[in-house]
Design an enzyme around this catalytic site. Sequence first.
Site, mmCIF file in Angstrom:
data_model
loop_
_atom_site.group_PDB
_atom_site.id
_atom_site.type_symbol
_atom_site.label_atom_id
_atom_site.label_comp_id
_atom_site.label_asym_id
_atom_site.label_seq_id
_atom_site.Cartn_x
_atom_site.Cartn_y
_atom_site.Cartn_z
ATOM 1 C CG ASP A 13 -9.337 0.457 5.369
ATOM 2 O OD1 ASP A 13 -9.035 0.338 4.163
ATOM 3 O OD2 ASP A 13 -8.637 0.020 6.297
ATOM 4 C CE LYS A 34 -3.572 -2.262 2.735
ATOM 5 N NZ LYS A 34 -4.238 -2.381 4.045
ATOM 6 C CD GLN A 44 -2.926 -3.876 7.165
ATOM 7 O OE1 GLN A 44 -3.064 -2.767 6.647
ATOM 8 N NE2 GLN A 44 -3.176 -4.987 6.514
#
Length: 301
Positions: A124, A57, A101
């Site tokens: 997200d 990412k 994460q």
Amino acid sequence: MSAVHEATVLAGAPLAQEIREGVRRRIDALRARNVTPGLAVVTVGEPPSGNPYVRAKCRAAESLGARATVTRLPATIDEAGLREALHALGRDPATHGVILQLPLPAPLREERHLEDIPAEKDVDGVHPLNVGRWVNGLPAHRPATPLGVVALLRRHAGDLSGKRVVIVGRSRIVGRPLSVFLSERKEGLNATVTLCHSGTRDLASHTREADILVVAMGKRAAITADHVRPGAIVVDVGIHVVENPQPGGRKYEGDVDFESVRRVASAVTPVPGGVGPLTVAMLLSNLADAAERAAGAGPAA
Ligand SMILES: NC(=O)c1ccc[n+]([C@@H]2O[C@H](COP(=O)([O-])OP(=O)(O)OC[C@H]3O[C@@H](n4cnc5c(N)ncnc54)[C@H](OP(=O)(O)O)[C@@H]3O)[C@@H](O)[C@H]2O)c1
């Protein structure tokens, strides 16, 4: 003798590249206004060797001209400590997108931290404000993986209206949002969706009904040819690292037994190179949205 049928391999990389080129142009325009999009990834209890998904990412963000930082917190951090770290990034004006994460090590619980990242930086798409907005069809950050799956299906299968889609897995970041997006009453979507999970009885009786089968169950090679209707499109979201018998080798496999399923399906995504590149591209698109909004130049929130 008839030839053995083999499905089309649905690579995600070409579409991901197109999406990334669009994001690059948006980031160039922001940088021309002295705004460099900033992505912050927070990991908890990451192994010393690092996390390959986090690295991917960050590398992808930097390759498009964004800034990426990783905050590595120890596995021993408590709920208050993690909350403060997320709040600090929320206050940082140079940070436009924050990712926590997952999964978190026990006893931390991800649902206790969903509101610790401000909704406008929640790239997200899991903050309850964003979830409430996308469930209602309003503009919001949406989870990147289901956005990638929708883009791939629209590109490959065209109009999904009335198609029978079966999704295996109801996670917060993949299965459940995908079920909402695909069943939206919108041109090109409007599919009929069945959402399966570990409480589903006789999984194969559902998956065999699917025109389109999306698998996000986190179980390596669990979906075989017996689960697939001949001619179906199969999208494999799963990723598993498999130690390769070749010296120094490592390979990746999905939730779908690719070799058996490709003999039945009309199209199947590979692992790696299927959904993964699209997830990263969509995440960067969300980051560009967030930075544009912060700079007062973006799509309406
Ligand atoms: N390619 C990418 O970019 C990407 C992005 C995200 C995740 N992934 C990968 O995708 C996979 C899924 O991840 P996730 O985070 O969505 O899922 P997750 O949180 O691991 O949840 C798995 C889901 O599958 C369901 N499930 C498990 N076993 C099942 C069974 N035997 N029959 C039916 N349903 C079953 C679970 O049901 P319950 O809810 O009942 O437990 C749950 O809803 C993982 O391999 C992950 O690494 C890949």
